[in-house]
Design a protein around this motif. Structure first.
Motif, short mmCIF file in Angstrom:
data_model
loop_
_atom_site.label_atom_id
_atom_site.label_comp_id
_atom_site.label_asym_id
_atom_site.label_seq_id
_atom_site.Cartn_x
_atom_site.Cartn_y
_atom_site.Cartn_z
N TRP A 89 63.95 74.98 -157.79
CA TRP A 89 63.46 73.69 -157.30
C TRP A 89 63.36 73.65 -155.78
O TRP A 89 62.44 73.03 -155.24
N GLU A 90 64.28 74.31 -155.09
CA GLU A 90 64.25 74.29 -153.62
C GLU A 90 62.99 74.97 -153.09
O GLU A 90 62.32 74.44 -152.21
N SER A 91 62.67 76.14 -153.63
CA SER A 91 61.47 76.84 -153.19
C SER A 91 60.22 76.05 -153.56
O SER A 91 59.26 75.98 -152.77
N ALA A 92 60.22 75.46 -154.74
CA ALA A 92 59.06 74.68 -155.18
C ALA A 92 58.85 73.49 -154.26
O ALA A 92 57.72 73.22 -153.83
N ALA A 93 59.91 72.77 -153.95
CA ALA A 93 59.80 71.62 -153.06
C ALA A 93 59.36 72.06 -151.66
O ALA A 93 58.53 71.41 -151.03
N ARG A 94 59.92 73.17 -151.19
CA ARG A 94 59.58 73.67 -149.86
C ARG A 94 58.09 74.02 -149.77
O ARG A 94 57.42 73.70 -148.79
N GLU A 95 57.57 74.68 -150.81
CA GLU A 95 56.15 75.08 -150.78
C GLU A 95 55.22 73.87 -150.87
O GLU A 95 54.20 73.83 -150.17
N THR A 96 55.56 72.89 -151.70
CA THR A 96 54.69 71.70 -151.76
C THR A 96 54.74 70.94 -150.43
O THR A 96 53.71 70.47 -149.95
N ARG A 97 55.91 70.88 -149.84
CA ARG A 97 56.04 70.22 -148.54
C ARG A 97 55.25 70.97 -147.49
O ARG A 97 54.62 70.37 -146.62
N ARG A 98 55.26 72.28 -147.58
CA ARG A 98 54.52 73.11 -146.62
C ARG A 98 53.01 72.86 -146.73
O ARG A 98 52.32 72.79 -145.71
N ILE A 99 52.51 72.73 -147.95
CA ILE A 99 51.08 72.42 -148.12
C ILE A 99 50.76 71.13 -147.39
O ILE A 99 49.78 71.06 -146.64
N MET A 100 51.58 70.11 -147.61
CA MET A 100 51.32 68.81 -146.98
C MET A 100 51.49 68.87 -145.47
O MET A 100 50.65 68.35 -144.73
N ASP A 101 52.54 69.51 -144.99
CA ASP A 101 52.78 69.62 -143.55
C ASP A 101 51.65 70.37 -142.85
O ASP A 101 51.29 70.04 -141.71
N ASP A 102 51.11 71.38 -143.51
CA ASP A 102 50.04 72.17 -142.89
C ASP A 102 48.73 71.40 -142.78
O ASP A 102 47.79 71.88 -142.13
N GLN A 103 48.67 70.22 -143.34
CA GLN A 103 47.46 69.40 -143.25
C GLN A 103 47.50 68.44 -142.07
O GLN A 103 46.48 67.86 -141.71
N VAL A 104 48.66 68.29 -141.47
CA VAL A 104 48.80 67.35 -140.35
C VAL A 104 47.89 67.77 -139.21
O VAL A 104 47.87 68.93 -138.82
N GLY A 105 47.14 66.83 -138.70
CA GLY A 105 46.26 67.09 -137.57
C GLY A 105 44.93 67.71 -137.94
O GLY A 105 44.16 68.09 -137.08
N ARG A 106 44.64 67.79 -139.21
CA ARG A 106 43.34 68.37 -139.62
C ARG A 106 42.36 67.29 -139.99
O ARG A 106 42.62 66.24 -140.35
#
Length: 106
Positions: A89-106
Motif C-alpha cells: 500500500w505504501e508504494s501504491a500510494a506513493r506512486e499515485t501521489r507522484r502522478i498527481m504531484d508531477d502534474q503541478v504547474g503543467r
C-alpha cells in the motif's frame, strides 16, 4: 587542458535528459481522466481498501475502452493496482501521489 564545445555533446546531454525522464524521474503530463483515476486510486491506497480495487480496475478498463485514458496511463494505473493487490500500500500510494504531484504547474 582547455574545454572545447563539440556539437555532439549537446546531443548526448539531451539524450541523457530524455532517458532520465523515461527511467522514472517523473510522470509526463496525463489526461484529465488519468488524473481523476489517480485521485480515486490514491484514496483507495491510503485506506488500504482491497475491496475497492476491483472497482478501480474496472474504471481503468472502461476508460481505456472509451478512449478517455491513454494506454500508457492505463498501464501505470494497473501497475499501481497490482501493488495494492500485493499489499504494498505504501508504494501504491506513493506512486499515485507522484502522478498527481508531477502534474503541478503543467
Amino acid at each position: 587542458m582547455r574545454f572545447r564545445y563539440h556539437p555532439s555533446w549537446a546531443v548526448a546531454i539531451l539524450a541523457v535528459a530524455f532517458c532520465t525522464q523515461l527511467a522514472g524521474c517523473g510522470y509526463p503530463q496525463v489526461s484529465p481522466k488519468a488524473y481523476e483515476l489517480s485521485k480515486a486510486l490514491y484514496s483507495v491506497c491510503n485506506q488500504k481498501s482491497a475491496e475497492r480495487l476491483p472497482a478501480i480496475s474496472q474504471l481503468i478498463e472502461d476508460s481505456l475502452a472509451d478512449g478517455s485514458l491513454q494506454e500508457n496511463e492505463g498501464e501505470w494505473l494497473k501497475e499501481i493496482v497490482t501493488l495494492g493487490q500485493n499489499g504494498d500500500w505504501e508504494s501504491a500510494a506513493r506512486e499515485t501521489r507522484r502522478i498527481m504531484d508531477d502534474q503541478v504547474g503543467r
